[in-house]
Write a protein that holds these residues in place. Structure first.
Motif, PDB file in Angstrom:
ATOM      1  N   SER A   1      17.610  10.435  -2.473  1.00 55.31           N
ATOM      2  CA  SER A   1      18.834  11.209  -2.679  1.00 55.31           C
ATOM      3  C   SER A   1      19.917  10.839  -1.676  1.00 55.31           C
ATOM      4  N   ALA A   2      21.154  10.736  -2.181  1.00 57.88           N
ATOM      5  CA  ALA A   2      22.360  10.476  -1.384  1.00 57.88           C
ATOM      6  C   ALA A   2      22.461   9.044  -0.874  1.00 57.88           C
ATOM      7  N   VAL A   3      21.497   8.204  -1.182  1.00 61.18           N
ATOM      8  CA  VAL A   3      21.640   6.774  -0.891  1.00 61.18           C
ATOM      9  C   VAL A   3      22.572   6.179  -1.948  1.00 61.18           C
ATOM     10  N   ASN A   4      23.504   5.366  -1.527  1.00 60.12           N
ATOM     11  CA  ASN A   4      24.519   4.821  -2.436  1.00 60.12           C
ATOM     12  C   ASN A   4      24.023   3.536  -3.097  1.00 60.12           C
ATOM     13  N   PHE A   5      23.785   3.617  -4.402  1.00 61.06           N
ATOM     14  CA  PHE A   5      23.346   2.442  -5.138  1.00 61.06           C
ATOM     15  C   PHE A   5      24.508   1.734  -5.840  1.00 61.06           C
ATOM     16  N   SER A   6      25.712   2.035  -5.385  1.00 66.51           N
ATOM     17  CA  SER A   6      26.914   1.252  -5.726  1.00 66.51           C
ATOM     18  C   SER A   6      27.087   1.005  -7.216  1.00 66.51           C
ATOM     19  N   GLY A   7      26.915   2.045  -8.004  1.00 65.95           N
ATOM     20  CA  GLY A   7      27.092   1.892  -9.434  1.00 65.95           C
ATOM     21  C   GLY A   7      26.013   1.081 -10.108  1.00 65.95           C
ATOM     22  N   ASP A   8      24.845   1.017  -9.505  1.00 70.37           N
ATOM     23  CA  ASP A   8      23.730   0.275 -10.081  1.00 70.37           C
ATOM     24  C   ASP A   8      23.150   1.053 -11.258  1.00 70.37           C
ATOM     25  N   PHE A   9      22.428   0.359 -12.106  1.00 71.13           N
ATOM     26  CA  PHE A   9      21.733   0.985 -13.222  1.00 71.13           C
ATOM     27  C   PHE A   9      20.295   1.287 -12.803  1.00 71.13           C
ATOM     28  N   LEU A  10      19.738   2.308 -13.422  1.00 70.70           N
ATOM     29  CA  LEU A  10      18.305   2.538 -13.218  1.00 70.70           C
ATOM     30  C   LEU A  10      17.560   1.317 -13.761  1.00 70.70           C
ATOM     31  N   PRO A  11      16.739   0.681 -12.942  1.00 73.46           N
ATOM     32  CA  PRO A  11      16.164  -0.591 -13.360  1.00 73.46           C
ATOM     33  C   PRO A  11      14.971  -0.437 -14.305  1.00 73.46           C
ATOM     34  N   TYR A  12      14.805  -1.424 -15.156  1.00 75.33           N
ATOM     35  CA  TYR A  12      13.631  -1.458 -16.021  1.00 75.33           C
ATOM     36  C   TYR A  12      12.356  -1.574 -15.195  1.00 75.33           C
ATOM     37  N   SER A  13      12.469  -2.152 -14.006  1.00 76.01           N
ATOM     38  CA  SER A  13      11.277  -2.376 -13.176  1.00 76.01           C
ATOM     39  C   SER A  13      10.559  -1.077 -12.813  1.00 76.01           C
ATOM     40  N   LEU A  14      11.252   0.076 -12.945  1.00 73.11           N
ATOM     41  CA  LEU A  14      10.580   1.351 -12.682  1.00 73.11           C
ATOM     42  C   LEU A  14       9.395   1.583 -13.612  1.00 73.11           C
ATOM     43  N   VAL A  15       9.411   0.952 -14.752  1.00 77.43           N
ATOM     44  CA  VAL A  15       8.322   1.140 -15.710  1.00 77.43           C
ATOM     45  C   VAL A  15       6.995   0.658 -15.153  1.00 77.43           C
ATOM     46  N   TYR A  16       7.053  -0.249 -14.189  1.00 82.18           N
ATOM     47  CA  TYR A  16       5.818  -0.774 -13.600  1.00 82.18           C
ATOM     48  C   TYR A  16       5.221   0.164 -12.550  1.00 82.18           C
ATOM     49  N   VAL A  17       6.030   1.142 -12.107  1.00 82.20           N
ATOM     50  CA  VAL A  17       5.545   2.062 -11.066  1.00 82.20           C
ATOM     51  C   VAL A  17       4.755   3.167 -11.761  1.00 82.20           C
ATOM     52  N   THR A  18       3.630   2.792 -12.282  1.00 87.21           N
ATOM     53  CA  THR A  18       2.894   3.657 -13.206  1.00 87.21           C
ATOM     54  C   THR A  18       2.261   4.879 -12.549  1.00 87.21           C
TER      55      THR A  18
ATOM     56  N   ASN B   1       0.810  -1.226   0.000  1.00 86.10           N
ATOM     57  CA  ASN B   1       0.000   0.000   0.000  1.00 86.10           C
ATOM     58  C   ASN B   1       0.842   1.275   0.000  1.00 86.10           C
ATOM     59  N   LEU B   2       2.152   1.129  -0.167  1.00 87.34           N
ATOM     60  CA  LEU B   2       3.056   2.264  -0.026  1.00 87.34           C
ATOM     61  C   LEU B   2       2.839   3.308  -1.121  1.00 87.34           C
ATOM     62  N   GLN B   3       2.680   4.581  -0.699  1.00 87.42           N
ATOM     63  CA  GLN B   3       2.506   5.688  -1.622  1.00 87.42           C
ATOM     64  C   GLN B   3       3.702   6.641  -1.601  1.00 87.42           C
ATOM     65  N   VAL B   4       4.308   6.812  -0.418  1.00 93.85           N
ATOM     66  CA  VAL B   4       5.445   7.738  -0.278  1.00 93.85           C
ATOM     67  C   VAL B   4       6.575   7.012   0.440  1.00 93.85           C
ATOM     68  N   LEU B   5       7.777   7.001  -0.182  1.00 93.39           N
ATOM     69  CA  LEU B   5       8.967   6.442   0.439  1.00 93.39           C
ATOM     70  C   LEU B   5      10.074   7.480   0.370  1.00 93.39           C
ATOM     71  N   ASN B   6      10.518   7.950   1.538  1.00 92.63           N
ATOM     72  CA  ASN B   6      11.558   8.979   1.614  1.00 92.63           C
ATOM     73  C   ASN B   6      12.675   8.473   2.518  1.00 92.63           C
ATOM     74  N   LEU B   7      13.824   8.171   1.903  1.00 98.84           N
ATOM     75  CA  LEU B   7      15.020   7.742   2.638  1.00 98.84           C
ATOM     76  C   LEU B   7      16.187   8.678   2.352  1.00 98.84           C
ATOM     77  N   GLU B   8      15.929   9.849   1.809  1.00 97.68           N
ATOM     78  CA  GLU B   8      16.982  10.733   1.320  1.00 97.68           C
ATOM     79  C   GLU B   8      17.880  11.240   2.449  1.00 97.68           C
ATOM     80  N   GLY B   9      19.103  11.579   2.070  1.00 99.06           N
ATOM     81  CA  GLY B   9      20.041  12.160   3.027  1.00 99.06           C
ATOM     82  C   GLY B   9      20.728  11.160   3.927  1.00 99.06           C
ATOM     83  N   ASN B  10      20.526   9.874   3.700  1.00 98.63           N
ATOM     84  CA  ASN B  10      21.197   8.840   4.500  1.00 98.63           C
ATOM     85  C   ASN B  10      22.367   8.278   3.695  1.00 98.63           C
TER      86      ASN B  10
END
Length: 365
Positions: free
Chosen positions: A281-298, A248-257
């Motif tokens: 923002s500022a979370v380290n994704f260790s050289g990860d790529f933007l995932p294709y799975s974002l397309v499902y977050v319509t 049911n998540l609508q807002v996820l904010n982990l920025e600045g960590n």
């Protein structure tokens, strides 16, 4: 015989009349009990109204204008008519107190008459200045509370573990002030952070921004959560993938960590249909790529991935998020063409940040 019938009719009429009167009086709104009026007045006496109190927090975080709600509080009027006070119509008990952005200054100590309002279901004291007083353990006595907001009100010290006793809570706001970020003003021990998540199983909204937690992210989040704001809390370790699958998540904010790292889920997220705001923002994704799975977050409207150590091209699928309004990908290592040909999904985009990457190509008009 005639007298007997007459007596029965008179008795029936008497009882019906009194039963109707009782029913009518029980349906009429009840006035505020005197002890609760006095408790509110005594609480107000311990505070002062400062009309010049800075209202930046109210305008920025609370999206409202500050004004002195308690100026309408006088004993000659039923407290149920006072600004910010809502009573139960059947009993008259004070069940809601909203003093957000009321320009209040002062301390709330453990002896405050506020804690005599034991029927409270909603309490909002956000956007005031409680002069670095500590959050009293007595807040844990409000066992009927479903909503508690003490955000942006200059509380200090450790958040008491008694908050985890409020098992009916659906919304909890304890956000600190950005200006005091990591200044040891408001803290939550890691054990108590886990207790809050473990005991408050009805939580829909949790806002602990700028509270010093310095913990890893526990796994026991309520499946009811719609809003999770943990920005600027000193979280560390790895983001559990399960957080992207809260249904049911609508807002996820982990920025600045910036001690927090992680990888995007490569599979379709369970939150795909509900997630509106993703701020990492500022979370380290260790050289990860933007995932294709974002397309499902319509449903996504706000996507903030500033300084996340992201690599590679921007996936074409990202431009098909038709509800996207705000996109910030600054300060990463993205490369390649900025926009793919025939981009058709940006009709609602009004803010775009792409600087400090290695992108090329033209931005279409």
């Amino acid at each position: 015989m005639g007298y007997g019938r007459l007596l029965l009719l008179l008795l029936a009429s008497f009882f019906l009349r009194h039963e109707f009167a009782f029913s009518f009086s029980s349906l009429a709104p009840q006035s505020c009990p005197e002890d609760q009026s006095l408790a509110l007045i005594e609480f107000n006496k311990t505070l002062v109204v400062n009309a010049s109190l800075a209202t930046l927090n109210c305008q920025f975080y609370e999206a409202q204008k500050a004004y002195p709600r308690t100026s309408s509080w006088v004993m000659s009027k039923d407290c149920c008519s006072w600004d910010g006070v809502i009573c139960d119509e059947m009993t008259g008990h004070v069940i809601e107190l909203n003093l957000s952005c009321s320009q209040l200054v002062g301390n709330i100590d453990t002896n405050s008459s506020l804690f005599q309002l034991t029927y409270l279901q909603r309490l909002d004291l956000s956007g005031n200045d409680f002069s670095n007083s500590q959050i009293s353990p007595n807040f844990g006595r409000f066992t009927s509370l479903t909503h508690l907001d003490l955000s942006h009100s200059s509380f200090s010290g450790q958040i008491p573990s008694e908050i985890s006793h409020l098992s009916k809570l659906q919304s909890l706001g304890l956000s600190g002030d950005f200006a005091l970020f990591f200044d040891d003003e408001l803290g939550l021990p890691p054990h108590d952070f886990k207790l809050i998540l473990q005991n408050l199983t009805q939580l829909r909204e949790l806002d602990l921004r700028y509270v010093n937690i310095f913990s890893s992210i526990p796994l026991n989040f309520s499946s009811h959560l719609t809003t999770l704001k943990l920005g600027g809390t000193g979280l560390n370790g790895i983001i559990p993938e399960s957080i992207f699958h809260l249904p049911n998540l609508q807002v996820l904010n982990l920025e600045g960590n910036n001690a927090l790292s992680g990888n995007f889920s490569k599979t379709k997220w369970n939150s795909s249909r509900s997630l509106v705001d993703l701020s990492l923002s500022a979370v380290n994704f260790s050289g990860d790529f933007l995932p294709y799975s974002l397309v499902y977050v319509t449903s996504l409207q706000f996507l903030v991935l500033y300084s996340c150590n992201l690599l590679g091209p921007i996936p074409k699928s990202l431009w098909n998020l038709t509800h996207l309004e705000y996109l910030d990908l600054r300060n990463n290592h993205l490369e390649g063409a900025t926009f793919p040909p025939f981009t058709n999904g940006l009709q609602n985009l009004n803010t775009l940040w792409l600087s400090n990457n290695s992108l090329n190509g033209e931005i279409p008009s």
